[in-house]
Enzyme design. Structure first.
Site, PDB file in Angstrom:
ATOM      1  N   ASP A 147       7.584  27.278 -38.192  1.00 10.73           N
ATOM      2  CA  ASP A 147       7.393  27.719 -36.778  1.00 10.73           C
ATOM      3  C   ASP A 147       7.119  29.276 -36.536  1.00 10.73           C
ATOM      4  OD1 ASP A 147       9.088  25.574 -36.882  1.00 10.73           O
ATOM      5  OD2 ASP A 147      11.300  26.440 -36.043  1.00 10.73           O
ATOM      6  N   GLU A 168      15.126  21.478 -29.944  1.00  9.66           N
ATOM      7  CA  GLU A 168      14.842  22.831 -30.859  1.00  9.66           C
ATOM      8  C   GLU A 168      13.844  23.703 -30.304  1.00  9.66           C
ATOM      9  OE1 GLU A 168      15.370  21.866 -35.273  1.00  9.66           O
ATOM     10  OE2 GLU A 168      13.318  21.004 -34.799  1.00  9.66           O
TER      11      GLU A 168
END
Length: 363
Positions: free
Chosen positions: A18, A191
């Site tokens: 990420d 998420e």
């Protein structure tokens, strides 16, 4: 030996996933990222760090955050995803700290130079998980609205994905507001949320996990200080090797989007000791009710519209490059197609960003 990417950031060694803490600070673009520096696989998370002057060429800097405190000492935890905020000329990193003792909590680190960070002595700043949530309590993203800092957090409970909302005046003391958004149809955990004013209203984005496919959902509507209201859902075709995008406002006022670019099913070859990359930065816009994601102007010289690369048949687009080809289905009229090729990635932009198809392939 696997050739390195030319126009996308990838680490010198280790694993990247990420993007975190995207921000323009002290005259440069900063991209932090989830990082395991010791092997090209998932491990105890650190925050890697890279800077750029043009959003295309990146310089990797020393690791910004190490999991060196008791509240982030889990072997499968560490310093999880988060964001960056500038306040009083200080750069704040707000992230999920994960330990065996405390579970998933939220912590803060600060820097005057954007390179060296000191963790707040009273970490974690958010310790208690509210009753509406579960153990999954992570990925803080902060935006300033009318003088108040609002934080969204990823969570879920009983198979209902949730975005939790907190607020603060100083980035250190946080009050729980409630559930900003929820829905079982999007998966059990929503998420990597992001939430910000956009095109006269507010845009909430999050990544689906636990569904048939991993994808990014956008909810566009009004905000009453507690919930997202009167919203519409946008599901632009973005993917498939694209996940956990995050946005930031740059010095020009552009809302720029960067995601994680990698095929998790791809086996590493050629002795590579690094894995994963960041997508080309795209500017987000809303035009005629459609959400568009198109490469920033600094990267547009890299785009190719050669007919030799594209075959359109019955609303399917075949992309042929570097001895590989991809079945791209687009639900709409195809007016323009642009392709950004790198050594082992292809990003395809349909109708100036109505759809973005991103592929990581072995060479």
């Amino acid at each position: 030996m696997v050739e390195r990417l030319k126009y996308h950031f990838e680490p010198q060694t280790g694993w990247i996933n990420d993007p975190n803490g995207l921000i323009f600070f002290q005259g440069r673009y900063h991209a932090f990222f989830q990082h395991y520096p010791f092997a090209p696989r998932w491990g105890q998370m650190h925050w890697g760090h890279a800077v750029s002057d043009d959003l295309v060429h990146w310089e990797e800097l020393p690791i910004a955050l190490y999991p060196d405190q008791e509240y982030e000492d889990s072997k499968q935890g560490g310093c999880f995803s988060g964001c960056a905020v500038i306040k009083d000329d200080i750069l704040y990193l707000i992230y999920t700290s994960v330990s065996d003792q405390y579970g998933q909590t939220q912590s803060v680190a600060m820097s005057h130079d954007g390179i060296n960070f000191e963790k707040y002595s009273e970490n974690p700043v958010i310790r208690q998980i509210p009753s509406e949530a579960s153990f999954d309590f992570r990925d803080p993203k902060v935006t300033l609205i009318d003088g108040i800092y609002y934080m969204v957090l990823a969570s879920g409970k009983d198979d209902v994905g949730k975005i939790l909302l907190y607020k603060s005046l100083d980035l250190l003391d946080w009050d729980y507001v409630g559930v900003l958004f929820e829905g079982s149809e999007y998966g059990g955990i929503l998420e990597c949320p992001d939430f910000f004013p956009f095109a006269g209203k507010y845009l909430l984005m999050f990544s689906q996990i636990g569904c048939d496919t991993r994808s990014t959902i956008f909810a566009y509507g009004d905000f009453d200080g507690k919930k997202l209201t009167d919203f519409s859902i946008h599901t632009p075709q973005i993917g498939p090797h694209y996940y956990a995008p995050q946005t930031f406002l740059d010095e020009q006022g552009r809302r720029i989007l960067i995601g994680w670019l990698f095929n998790k099913d791809e086996k590493l070859n050629g002795g590579a000791d690094y894995a994963g990359a960041l997508t080309i930065p795209c500017e987000l816009n809303m035009e005629n009710g459609k959400l568009l994601a198109y490469p920033v102007v600094e990267a547009q010289d890299l785009l190719d519209s050669s007919n030799e690369l594209v075959v359109v048949e019955n609303d399917k687009v075949w992309i042929k490059a570097s001895n590989v080809s991809f079945p791209v289905e687009y639900n709409g009229v195809i007016n323009t197609i642009k392709i950004l090729r790198d050594t082992k990635t292809i990003e395809v932009f349909v109708n100036e960003g109505e759809a973005v198809f991103t592929y990581w392939y072995a060479k």
